[in-house]
Design an enzyme around this catalytic site. Structure first.
Site, short mmCIF file in Angstrom:
data_model
loop_
_atom_site.label_atom_id
_atom_site.label_comp_id
_atom_site.label_asym_id
_atom_site.label_seq_id
_atom_site.Cartn_x
_atom_site.Cartn_y
_atom_site.Cartn_z
N ASP A 34 0.88 -1.15 0.00
CA ASP A 34 0.00 0.00 0.00
C ASP A 34 0.93 1.22 0.00
O ASP A 34 2.15 1.09 0.18
CB ASP A 34 -0.89 -0.04 1.24
CG ASP A 34 -1.87 1.13 1.30
OD1 ASP A 34 -2.26 1.63 0.24
OD2 ASP A 34 -2.22 1.53 2.43
N ASP A 36 -0.06 4.88 1.48
CA ASP A 36 -0.21 5.72 2.68
C ASP A 36 0.01 4.91 3.95
O ASP A 36 -0.59 3.86 4.16
CB ASP A 36 -1.61 6.34 2.71
CG ASP A 36 -1.84 7.26 1.52
OD1 ASP A 36 -1.07 8.22 1.36
OD2 ASP A 36 -2.78 7.00 0.74
#
Length: 489
Positions: A34, A36
């Site tokens: 991912d 963030d």
């Protein structure tokens, strides 16, 4: 006291990778990330920004009172994993067995008395049908919402501040409307690009310690590992951040890059096809027959991803910070290995390594063992001692209050309102339970990978089940104290 040196010697290294399930990096060929709070870590300035923008949206777009401008983001108010009762407007911590931890129920910015909580819920248990759905949302009759990602901290703070304002001013309001309005305002901060533009304009203010993410990616690349990125954030935002963290050639490290993936829908919805995005953000209309290195793709779905790449099963390890949206479907449906990024671990481990905490835990375990063994003695003198021990154990339930009295360093206490992210008084939290189910391994940051080679196997600690005998009962925390107590009878 003889217990303390032995326990203290076992202090935990915060850069450790912890295993819920046995997993070897020797078998891992493909690493997914991912963006963030996995590759990019943000300063508290970002939470303040989200809070302020969402608060102003409530006032401007939803006609909320301008008095809310007096409220600012409270950095240490909430922790991840809390539940919010949408209809009662209560924020609380719930354990792995669906019991509310008394003392951690807040209406607005103030705790609700235990008696009131017990009266509202006919005790402390929250029935399964009232809990949040699989992804932590309050939908289809579920009255609870669980806040699982780090971006939810400003949302919890804003909900609590608005509730506080309405109560302080004796304003009658519908809690369900308030929840939906705050949720929509927070969503607008993301969806309308307000947050993305602000971060891009002042990246050094919002992104911190990205160089370790670069070192991890570089190490993986040098060892010939495949890498991919699947994020819900838009390309311009990711590109600006990765340029800052890694450099302009960041895309060279990844074999596949997917933006605006719409997780968790990405893992379940087979209908959305991939779409090419140019470096300038334009969308192309051609059908995607393969996912190519150096090109950017938008949306799509995991089933198509698996078909086009062939990256299936336990040779894939995916890292994310959101236990539901990032990890749950991957481990339950697709057999990928999963790694949870839990930045809060660093502070919690620092607290657990303090001498005060070690002393408390050693005595708490000893006290519990003494009560367990001595409760069978029914004579008045023994019962009086046991009752005294029970009162002492109950008083020790709130480690935070005890730690606060033992230290002047406010960084050495758990969250003052809700305590530890991982434990209620004695049980794991609901968050901990989900973490252990959906993450094979977990760590404070992706940089922890730098401490291990690619032949390493992670083993979960084998702890006895409740019906199993401890392997070394003579070394149990209360053995010496119990022996002493019995010899004094």
């Amino acid at each position: 006291n003889c217990l303390i040196p032995a326990i203290a010697a076992n202090s935990v290294n915060p850069d450790t990778i912890f295993a819920n399930n046995e997993m070897s990096l020797r078998d891992t060929e493909i690493y997914g990330f991912d963006y963030d709070y996995t590759l990019a870590f943000y300063s508290r300035n970002l939470h303040t920004l989200i809070f302020n923008i969402a608060r102003d949206i409530l006032i401007t777009n939803h006609r909320y009172p301008e008095g809310l401008l007096n409220y600012e983001y409270i950095p240490n108010f909430a922790v991840r994993g809390l539940h919010y009762d949408v209809q009662k407007a209560l924020l609380m911590k719930i354990d792995a067995f669906h019991y509310i931890q008394l003392g951690t129920v807040y209406r607005g910015l103030h705790p609700v008395p235990d008696e009131e909580v017990i009266a509202m819920y006919d005790g402390c248990h929250v029935p399964l049908e009232n809990m949040s759905d699989f992804y932590g949302k309050s939908s289809h009759g579920h009255t609870m919402k669980q806040f699982m990602d780090i971006f939810s901290l400003p949302e919890m703070s804003l909900l609590s501040c608005v509730n506080d304002f309405f109560m302080r001013h004796n304003i009658d309001y519908e809690p369900v409307h308030l929840y939906k309005d705050v949720k929509e305002a927070i969503r607008d901060v993301h969806v309308k690009g307000i947050m993305y533009r602000a971060v891009e304009a002042d990246i050094e203010k919002y992104i911190c310690y990205g160089e370790q993410s670069h070192a991890v990616l570089k190490k993986l690349s040098e060892h010939g590992k495949k890498m991919f990125l699947i994020t819900n954030s838009p390309f311009d935002f990711v590109d600006r951040g990765m340029n800052y963290i890694v450099g302009k050639d960041w895309q060279d490290l990844f074999d596949v890059v997917i933006v605006q993936a719409d997780k968790p829908g990405f893992f379940n919805d087979r209908r959305k096809p991939f779409r090419r995005v140019t470096d300038k953000g334009a969308l192309l209309w051609d059908r995607i027959h393969k996912l190519e290195k150096g090109k950017i793709y938008k949306q799509g779905n995991l089933y198509e991803f698996l078909r086009l790449t062939g990256w299936t099963g336990s040779k894939v390890l995916y890292f994310g910070d959101h236990i539901y949206s990032d990890l749950a479907d991957l481990t339950l449906k697709h057999g990928w290995r999963t790694g949870a990024i839990i930045p809060e671990l660093r502070k919690e481990i620092k607290i657990m390594n303090t001498e005060q905490y070690v002393h408390m835990m050693a005595w708490l375990q000893a006290l519990t063992g003494l009560i367990e063994q001595m409760q069978v003695h029914r004579d008045p003198a023994s019962q009086a001692v046991v009752e005294e021990w029970i009162r002492e154990r109950e008083a020790m339930s709130s480690f935070d209050h005890l730690l606060r009295s033992c230290t002047t360093d406010q960084t050495d206490i758990f969250n003052p309102q809700f305590g530890s992210l991982f434990r209620t008084y004695h049980n794991p939290t609901y968050f901990s339970r989900r973490l252990s189910r959906f993450a094979d391994i977990y760590m404070a940051s992706i940089s922890c990978l730098l401490n291990y080679d690619f032949q390493h196997t992670f083993f979960p600690r084998r702890t006895p089940l409740q019906h199993e005998s401890p392997f070394w009962p003579e070394h149990s925390p209360y053995a010496n104290m119990l022996h002493a107590a019995q010899s004094n009878e």
